[in-house]
Design an enzyme around this catalytic site. Sequence first.
Site, PDB file in Angstrom:
ATOM      1  N   SER A  22       0.820  -1.210   0.000  1.00 19.83           N
ATOM      2  CA  SER A  22       0.000   0.000   0.000  1.00 19.83           C
ATOM      3  C   SER A  22       0.853   1.260   0.000  1.00 19.83           C
ATOM      4  CB  SER A  22      -0.933  -0.002   1.215  1.00 19.83           C
ATOM      5  OG  SER A  22      -1.826  -1.092   1.161  1.00 19.83           O
ATOM      6  N   ARG A 120     -14.038  -6.579  -9.834  1.00 20.92           N
ATOM      7  CA  ARG A 120     -13.886  -5.540  -8.815  1.00 20.92           C
ATOM      8  C   ARG A 120     -14.833  -4.380  -9.126  1.00 20.92           C
ATOM      9  NH1 ARG A 120      -8.776  -6.235  -6.274  1.00 20.92           N
ATOM     10  NH2 ARG A 120      -9.518  -4.729  -4.725  1.00 20.92           N
ATOM     11  N   ASP A 307      -8.323  -7.066   5.319  1.00 24.47           N
ATOM     12  CA  ASP A 307      -7.484  -7.958   4.516  1.00 24.47           C
ATOM     13  C   ASP A 307      -7.014  -9.173   5.303  1.00 24.47           C
ATOM     14  OD1 ASP A 307      -7.714  -6.531   2.199  1.00 24.47           O
ATOM     15  OD2 ASP A 307      -5.836  -5.434   2.429  1.00 24.47           O
ATOM     16  N   LYS A 334     -12.995  -8.463  -3.086  1.00 20.16           N
ATOM     17  CA  LYS A 334     -11.548  -8.361  -3.248  1.00 20.16           C
ATOM     18  C   LYS A 334     -11.141  -9.204  -4.461  1.00 20.16           C
ATOM     19  CE  LYS A 334     -11.250  -5.788   0.436  1.00 20.16           C
ATOM     20  NZ  LYS A 334     -10.877  -4.357   0.347  1.00 20.16           N
ATOM     21  N   ARG A 338     -13.802 -13.447  -0.616  1.00 20.66           N
ATOM     22  CA  ARG A 338     -12.966 -14.108   0.389  1.00 20.66           C
ATOM     23  C   ARG A 338     -13.778 -14.843   1.442  1.00 20.66           C
ATOM     24  NH1 ARG A 338      -8.269  -9.406   0.694  1.00 20.66           N
ATOM     25  NH2 ARG A 338      -7.146 -10.155  -1.159  1.00 20.66           N
ATOM     26  N   ARG A 379      -4.110 -13.640  -0.840  1.00 26.40           N
ATOM     27  CA  ARG A 379      -4.330 -13.807   0.603  1.00 26.40           C
ATOM     28  C   ARG A 379      -4.992 -15.146   0.923  1.00 26.40           C
ATOM     29  NH1 ARG A 379      -2.351  -9.144   2.323  1.00 26.40           N
ATOM     30  NH2 ARG A 379      -2.844  -7.245   1.140  1.00 26.40           N
ATOM     31  N   LYS A 405       1.848 -11.081  -5.860  1.00 25.31           N
ATOM     32  CA  LYS A 405       1.195  -9.766  -5.817  1.00 25.31           C
ATOM     33  C   LYS A 405       1.665  -8.933  -4.632  1.00 25.31           C
ATOM     34  CE  LYS A 405      -3.503  -7.825  -5.894  1.00 25.31           C
ATOM     35  NZ  LYS A 405      -3.497  -7.183  -7.221  1.00 25.31           N
TER      36      LYS A 405
END
Length: 445
Positions: A22, A120, A307, A334, A338, A379, A405
Site C-alpha cells: 500500500s 472488482r 485484509d 476483493k 474471500r 491472501r 502480488k
Amino acid sequence: MLAYKISPSSISGRVSVPPSKSHTLRAIFWASVAQGTSIIHHALASPDSEAMIQACKQLGAKILKKSTHLEITGTPHLILPKNTTINAGSSGIVFRFFTALAAIFSEKITITESSQLQRRPIAPLIQALENFGATFSYEGEPYSLPFSVLGPMSSGYTEVIGEDSQYASALAIACSLAEGPFSFTILNPKERPWFALTLWWLDFLGIPYAQSEDTYSFEGKTRPQAFSYTVGGDFSSAAFLAAAALLSQSPHPTYLENLNIDDIQGDKELFFLLKKLGANITFENNTIIIFPSTFSGGNIDMDPFIDALPILAVLCCFATSSSYLYNARSAKNKESDRIIAITQELQKMGACIQPCHDGLLINPSPLYGASMHSHKDHRIAMALSIAAMHASGDSIIYDTDCVKKTFPNFIQILNSLHTNIQEHYEHISLRPADSRQDVVWQGSR
C-alpha cells in the site's frame, strides 16, 4: 500453473518482513506527480508495483530502478496524451486511482485491465466522478472494463459510498490535483484505516484539505514537492508469518523485523487483537516477537483489518473457543469473494466454518491435509499455506502464482524458517489420505 505441496511443519527464527504494498504504490504515484526528483527506498517489487510504474510512465514520469531504491522524476506537466490507454494489470489501486485521475484531463483516457479486475466494483467511484462532470463510455456493460473517461472535472460536491476505501482514496487524489474547489462525503464509511493511510500521505506531502466528520474539502490544483521515503514492512504480509509462529510446535519464538508499530497501516491492529485474545506477542523497537501460544476466539469486528480475514479464519480454527468474524462484507469484493473462498477451502480440510450475512462463524476443529485452490487470490493462497503447515497430512494448493502480488518471496522466507514447502509447475496430486471423521457444526449465532 504453480502449486505448493506442503507438509506439516513449524517455524522459528528471525526474518525481515517485505515492504508494504500500500505504501509502495502510493509512494510511486505521488512521486510521479510531484515536482522534482523523489527517492523511494525499499519499494516492494511486485506485479502491482510494476503496473503502477507503467501507468505513471504514461503520465510522463521518469522512473529509474536502482539496486536499493527507485528514482522518480515527476512529470513536468500533469497531462496525458490524447487516446492514452492505461492498463491497470490486476491492481485494484491502479484501477481506482487512475480512473479518478483520468477524470481531471480534457482528453479521452481508456482504462483496461487483466481479466481478474472485471469482478472488482467501480460504479460508486464513477458515479461520484460523474457528479463532478466527468463522462464515461463503455465497450461492454456499464461500469465494466474496459471504459473511457473524459474530463475535466469541475468544482463542486459529491457523495461516495464507503464500502471500499479505495473509492474515497481515489477521489481525494483527483480532488487534490484538479482545479477546484471540491468536497465529498463518504457514506457509511468502511475500511477506515486504509483511507486514513491515504490522508497520511496528503499530510506527509503537505497537501491541504479540511475534514468535518465524513466530509472532506480540497482547494485543488496542488502538486507536491519531491520527497524521500523509505517503505516499511507490510503488516498484512506479516500477519501470515505471525499466524505460523503462533501455531508453531517449536519451543522457540519467531522474530518479525522491519515493522514500525507507529505506522498508519490498519492491519497492525491485528497484532494487538491477538495479544488481547491471549497470544504471547511482544513489541521491541521495529521487531515483533511471536511465541507459540494458545489464544481464545471471540466476536471480532473485521473492518479495521479487513485484509486479514482469510488468515484470521485459519487462526480461529485453532482457537480455544468459537469465533464470529463480522462487519466483513467488503471482503466479498476483493481478488475473490474471500468469505466464500476461505469457507470452501477450509471445509475441505475439515474446518467447522460457515459464512453468514456479514462474515464467518468458526468453531475450533482439527484440520486435515487436502487439495485446495487459491481462487487466484494471494491472501487465500497464503492463508491456506499456513493452515496446511498445521494440518494432519500433506496438502496441495493450486494456482499460487498470485502470491507474487504482495509477497514474492513468501515460500523462500517460510522455508528459511524450517518449513517443508515445495513449489511445482506441473500438476501434482496427493496420495489417498487416511479417512477422517466427518465434522459437524455445533452452535449458531
